[in-house]
Design a protein around this motif. Sequence first.
Motif, PDB file in Angstrom:
ATOM      1  N   THR A  50       0.830  -1.212   0.000  1.00  0.00           N
ATOM      2  CA  THR A  50       0.000   0.000   0.000  1.00  0.00           C
ATOM      3  C   THR A  50       0.863   1.260   0.000  1.00  0.00           C
ATOM      4  O   THR A  50       0.334   2.362  -0.015  1.00  0.00           O
ATOM      5  CB  THR A  50      -0.975   0.012   1.203  1.00  0.00           C
ATOM      6  OG1 THR A  50      -0.213  -0.105   2.408  1.00  0.00           O
ATOM      7  CG2 THR A  50      -1.979  -1.113   1.117  1.00  0.00           C
TER       8      THR A  50
ATOM      9  N   TYR B 195      -8.109   8.045  -9.537  1.00  0.00           N
ATOM     10  CA  TYR B 195      -7.042   8.280  -8.566  1.00  0.00           C
ATOM     11  C   TYR B 195      -6.495   9.706  -8.707  1.00  0.00           C
ATOM     12  O   TYR B 195      -6.257  10.397  -7.710  1.00  0.00           O
ATOM     13  CB  TYR B 195      -5.905   7.252  -8.717  1.00  0.00           C
ATOM     14  CG  TYR B 195      -4.989   7.306  -7.522  1.00  0.00           C
ATOM     15  CD1 TYR B 195      -5.315   6.643  -6.353  1.00  0.00           C
ATOM     16  CD2 TYR B 195      -3.836   8.085  -7.540  1.00  0.00           C
ATOM     17  CE1 TYR B 195      -4.512   6.729  -5.226  1.00  0.00           C
ATOM     18  CE2 TYR B 195      -3.032   8.181  -6.417  1.00  0.00           C
ATOM     19  CZ  TYR B 195      -3.362   7.497  -5.273  1.00  0.00           C
ATOM     20  OH  TYR B 195      -2.577   7.598  -4.153  1.00  0.00           O
TER      21      TYR B 195
ATOM     22  N   LEU C 164     -12.548   3.372  -1.121  1.00  0.00           N
ATOM     23  CA  LEU C 164     -11.906   3.904  -2.335  1.00  0.00           C
ATOM     24  C   LEU C 164     -10.489   3.349  -2.509  1.00  0.00           C
ATOM     25  O   LEU C 164     -10.089   3.018  -3.617  1.00  0.00           O
ATOM     26  CB  LEU C 164     -11.896   5.440  -2.326  1.00  0.00           C
ATOM     27  CG  LEU C 164     -13.277   6.108  -2.444  1.00  0.00           C
ATOM     28  CD1 LEU C 164     -13.145   7.623  -2.421  1.00  0.00           C
ATOM     29  CD2 LEU C 164     -14.023   5.667  -3.711  1.00  0.00           C
ATOM     30  N   ILE C 165      -9.735   3.215  -1.421  1.00  0.00           N
ATOM     31  CA  ILE C 165      -8.375   2.647  -1.547  1.00  0.00           C
ATOM     32  C   ILE C 165      -8.481   1.163  -1.919  1.00  0.00           C
ATOM     33  O   ILE C 165      -7.797   0.686  -2.832  1.00  0.00           O
ATOM     34  CB  ILE C 165      -7.562   2.809  -0.236  1.00  0.00           C
ATOM     35  CG1 ILE C 165      -7.353   4.278   0.103  1.00  0.00           C
ATOM     36  CG2 ILE C 165      -6.215   2.098  -0.349  1.00  0.00           C
ATOM     37  CD1 ILE C 165      -6.628   4.534   1.430  1.00  0.00           C
TER      38      ILE C 165
ATOM     39  N   SER D 261      -9.523   0.732  -5.493  1.00  0.00           N
ATOM     40  CA  SER D 261      -8.472   1.202  -6.394  1.00  0.00           C
ATOM     41  C   SER D 261      -7.380   0.128  -6.533  1.00  0.00           C
ATOM     42  O   SER D 261      -7.000  -0.257  -7.652  1.00  0.00           O
ATOM     43  CB  SER D 261      -7.889   2.503  -5.822  1.00  0.00           C
ATOM     44  OG  SER D 261      -6.661   2.811  -6.410  1.00  0.00           O
TER      45      SER D 261
HETATM   46  N1  URA Z   1      -2.589   2.896  -3.913  1.00  0.00           N
HETATM   47  C1  URA Z   1      -3.502   2.781  -4.899  1.00  0.00           C
HETATM   48  O1  URA Z   1      -3.243   2.183  -5.932  1.00  0.00           O
HETATM   49  N2  URA Z   1      -4.696   3.342  -4.720  1.00  0.00           N
HETATM   50  C2  URA Z   1      -5.040   4.019  -3.604  1.00  0.00           C
HETATM   51  O2  URA Z   1      -6.154   4.500  -3.488  1.00  0.00           O
HETATM   52  C3  URA Z   1      -4.079   4.120  -2.581  1.00  0.00           C
HETATM   53  C4  URA Z   1      -2.857   3.533  -2.770  1.00  0.00           C
END
Ligand code: URA
Length: 447
Positions: free
Chosen positions: A82, A163, A177-178, A181
């Motif tokens: 992350t 993003y 959302l994270i 994503s």
């Molecule tokens: N990395 C990602 O690809 N998306 C996010 O929202 C946060 C970290």
Amino acid sequence: MYNIITKKKHGLELTADEISYFVNGYTDGSIPDYQMSALLMAICLKGMNERETYELTMAMAKSGDMLSMDKISKITADKHSTGGVGDKTSLIVAPIAAANGVAVAKMSGRGLGHTGGTIDKLESIEGFQTELSEEEFVSIVNKTGMAIAGQSAHLAPADKKLYALRDVTATVDSIPLIASSIMSKKLAAGAEVIVLDVKTGSGAFMKDIPSAKLLAEEMIKIGLSAGRRMFALITDMNQPLGNWVGNRLEVLEAVECLKGEGPADLLDASLYLSALILLGAGKSESIEQGRELALKTVKNGKALQKFKEFVTAQHGDPEPLLKSESKDAYEKSLCVNSEKSGVITSIDTEAVGMASLYLGGGRERKEDSIDYNVGLYIEKKIGDRIEKGETLVRMVAGERSDLERAETAIKNAYVIEADPDKKAVIKPKAHVYGCYVGTEYHELNSL
Ligand code: URA
């Protein structure tokens, strides 16, 4: 779109149709930024339930190519962090997994802001190619057991647009959302086994362990619903991982680690991540056994051999990386010294990441170019004693380095308590806190 925004503003659940409507509409440009921004903020404030987060992930994953791993003969695995500072684990974990018979087909990103990105690190290697066609990518994985390519524009394009908008509308720090994503990209990239490294602490999106666990659980549930084998490691980012921060310097440290000579925290986190891949791929029966297998391929040189094959297959030259370049950089570096004596009780890791950026090693905007050779050596970590005038961090500078800004950021990042007897030293309990095998959480005591 107006009705969808209103619904979410009142905290109501969105249907699958409504979710694919706004994902597709935003991707094809028919929904404007201002409406999408309002919806993102409503999602940030009101959240999304598990079903909505899954539908959002799938709609984003399907907005572009969905890669197939059918042409790869071995079981495929992907690993994703992350984001952190000094996090070069992919460069260690992928060769270890490949040396143990797992095919690592990985798409990686570039660094933005204080966090580094694997693609920037790899591009610091002479000749290394990160842009590969799908055929080339598959052929390298089949030949060497691993390939790492830059994420193509056709992979989850909805996430790319969303993003960028989240980045400028203060809507990044939302778990649904994270999770959507990250998982949209992982699902589109196609690997069967997915291992997530969820970072927690001052240099991570998730500042504490409970929120890191919530994010991990959310992503695991999405992956399991999509039929993937899911694992996650919860790791510390209250201080940089390893000692070096900076693109080429991190590649050199990863090579040291593959030689069995790297710092203990970096090797430990890498062995646990490798162990989860090996468990997921059916190469081991337990985390402990996976860890032993991983360590064995470091000790017998097979992981380092795999790394060399991988660099060569992607048109890079691995030989210079095996020389004592980081010792030379260390000797030429500039010292940032402590202005007081005491014990280091915390480090603002995000600020350390920013210091590397001020030296020229990162980007403030996507289009910025970077200096691959600059970076930092972290001399002192949390819990260490330091005397006034002793070195906290060493800076490896380049022509474009803003030394003053970097030095100030480093000095402000360190909290030094003069009287450690009276103040509790907040030494991170571990650098690896625990892991998820599917939805089951296991505490790990890595220190
Ligand atoms: N990395 C990602 O690809 N998306 C996010 O929202 C946060 C970290």
